[in-house]
Motif scaffolding. Structure first.
Motif, PDB file in Angstrom:
ATOM      1  N   GLN A 280      -3.999 -16.378   1.044  1.00 57.40           N
ATOM      2  CA  GLN A 280      -4.436 -17.101  -0.142  1.00 57.40           C
ATOM      3  C   GLN A 280      -3.268 -17.716  -0.894  1.00 57.40           C
ATOM      4  O   GLN A 280      -3.425 -18.759  -1.517  1.00 57.40           O
ATOM      5  CB  GLN A 280      -5.201 -16.165  -1.070  1.00 57.40           C
TER       6      GLN A 280
ATOM      7  N   GLU B 144      -6.123 -16.364   6.672  1.00 63.30           N
ATOM      8  CA  GLU B 144      -6.330 -15.177   5.842  1.00 63.30           C
ATOM      9  C   GLU B 144      -5.493 -15.206   4.568  1.00 63.30           C
ATOM     10  O   GLU B 144      -5.741 -14.422   3.660  1.00 63.30           O
ATOM     11  CB  GLU B 144      -5.942 -13.910   6.614  1.00 63.30           C
TER      12      GLU B 144
ATOM     13  N   GLU C 182       0.801  -1.219   0.000  1.00 58.90           N
ATOM     14  CA  GLU C 182       0.000   0.000   0.000  1.00 58.90           C
ATOM     15  C   GLU C 182       0.843   1.283   0.000  1.00 58.90           C
ATOM     16  O   GLU C 182       0.453   2.280   0.587  1.00 58.90           O
ATOM     17  CB  GLU C 182      -0.946   0.018   1.211  1.00 58.90           C
TER      18      GLU C 182
ATOM     19  N   LYS D   9       0.034 -13.052  -0.250  1.00 57.75           N
ATOM     20  CA  LYS D   9      -1.234 -12.525  -0.745  1.00 57.75           C
ATOM     21  C   LYS D   9      -2.341 -12.940   0.211  1.00 57.75           C
ATOM     22  O   LYS D   9      -2.539 -14.118   0.478  1.00 57.75           O
ATOM     23  CB  LYS D   9      -1.525 -13.074  -2.143  1.00 57.75           C
ATOM     24  N   THR D  10      -3.027 -11.923   0.763  1.00 55.24           N
ATOM     25  CA  THR D  10      -4.163 -12.179   1.644  1.00 55.24           C
ATOM     26  C   THR D  10      -5.437 -11.812   0.891  1.00 55.24           C
ATOM     27  O   THR D  10      -5.377 -11.417  -0.268  1.00 55.24           O
ATOM     28  CB  THR D  10      -4.068 -11.352   2.941  1.00 55.24           C
ATOM     29  N   ARG D  11      -6.558 -11.910   1.566  1.00 53.76           N
ATOM     30  CA  ARG D  11      -7.841 -11.595   0.918  1.00 53.76           C
ATOM     31  C   ARG D  11      -7.911 -10.141   0.472  1.00 53.76           C
ATOM     32  O   ARG D  11      -8.578  -9.820  -0.497  1.00 53.76           O
ATOM     33  CB  ARG D  11      -8.991 -11.872   1.881  1.00 53.76           C
ATOM     34  N   TYR D  12      -7.251  -9.252   1.206  1.00 49.80           N
ATOM     35  CA  TYR D  12      -7.417  -7.839   0.894  1.00 49.80           C
ATOM     36  C   TYR D  12      -6.131  -7.087   0.638  1.00 49.80           C
ATOM     37  O   TYR D  12      -6.154  -5.914   0.323  1.00 49.80           O
ATOM     38  CB  TYR D  12      -8.203  -7.135   2.013  1.00 49.80           C
ATOM     39  N   LEU D  13      -4.985  -7.734   0.724  1.00 46.68           N
ATOM     40  CA  LEU D  13      -3.739  -7.064   0.355  1.00 46.68           C
ATOM     41  C   LEU D  13      -2.632  -8.030   0.011  1.00 46.68           C
ATOM     42  O   LEU D  13      -2.680  -9.189   0.364  1.00 46.68           O
ATOM     43  CB  LEU D  13      -3.251  -6.162   1.405  1.00 46.68           C
ATOM     44  N   THR D  14      -1.634  -7.510  -0.705  1.00 42.34           N
ATOM     45  CA  THR D  14      -0.455  -8.289  -1.047  1.00 42.34           C
ATOM     46  C   THR D  14       0.755  -7.596  -0.456  1.00 42.34           C
ATOM     47  O   THR D  14       0.921  -6.390  -0.603  1.00 42.34           O
ATOM     48  CB  THR D  14      -0.302  -8.405  -2.579  1.00 42.34           C
TER      49      THR D  14
ATOM     50  N   LYS E  34      -5.397  -0.723   6.747  1.00 44.89           N
ATOM     51  CA  LYS E  34      -5.738  -2.099   6.365  1.00 44.89           C
ATOM     52  C   LYS E  34      -5.096  -3.179   7.234  1.00 44.89           C
ATOM     53  O   LYS E  34      -5.162  -4.349   6.902  1.00 44.89           O
ATOM     54  CB  LYS E  34      -5.412  -2.384   4.895  1.00 44.89           C
TER      55      LYS E  34
END
Length: 199
Positions: free
Chosen positions: A156, A154, A47, A169-174, A118
């Motif tokens: 992926q 969490e 981010e 890599k997670t559900r909402y960020l890398t 986040k």
């Protein structure tokens, strides 16, 4: 119950200290006592931020301890407007430009940030006891005030870089993690614990 902060005596069922108002909380079940691996200084980018500090990997989660935080790309919109107004209209313009710049940055990014969003920040004091066995590999844990964590559930995908490093890599960020060596050992550790490691 004795207050850990001021040592005052309190009732056994007290929620906070009657003298200093320190909250009595149960220690979170964070890292646990199982196998863990630590890296003394990892650089994690996501981010537009880089967080440096120790990284601890357990059977159930990754713990990123925060020693330093740097923004890669600042809110330049407001700075550009502010410097233009200041340059064209002198001191008053500079003051107005600074105010306008702050307003533009706030509108562009929402609440001004001094650290990445986040993620949920936790106090290191709540987990340091569970990290005792890896303090030899990551002694800076005790000097870090906060950490954030990602549970295995969490995540992926995990991928080891060709020249070291790790992509998470997670559900909402890398997140991209640098400063990790011993890739064979890390690969074995992650695979044995059921992390979604890509081959």
């Amino acid at each position: 119950m004795e207050c850990p902060k001021c040592k005052a005596h309190n009732a056994d069922d007290a929620a906070c200290c009657s003298l200093c108002y320190e909250t009595f909380k149960a220690k979170p079940k964070s890292a646990g006592g199982g196998p863990m691996m630590a890296f003394g200084s990892a650089a994690t980018s996501f981010e537009g931020w880089v967080v440096t500090g120790p990284l601890v990997i357990t059977e159930k989660a990754f713990y990123f301890f925060i020693k330093d935080i740097d923004k890669l790309e600042g809110g330049a919109y407001g700075e550009k407007i502010g410097s233009r107004l200041g340059g064209e209209f002198g001191l008053v313009g500079g003051i107005l430009g600074g105010v306008a710049g702050a307003m533009v940055d706030q509108a562009a990014e929402g609440e001004p940030q001094y650290r990445p969003g986040k993620v949920v920040y936790e106090q290191t004091s709540g987990i340091v006891d569970q990290c005792q066995k890896v303090l030899g590999d990551a002694p800076d844990i005790v000097s870090c005030r906060e950490y954030f964590a990602f549970q295995k559930s969490e995540m992926q995908e995990l991928a080891l870089g060709f020249l070291g490093g790790l992509s998470v890599k997670t559900r909402y960020l890398t997140l991209e993690v640098a400063g990790i060596d011993a890739t064979d050992k890390l690969s074995g550790f992650l695979s044995m614990r059921g992390y979604p490691l890509q081959k």
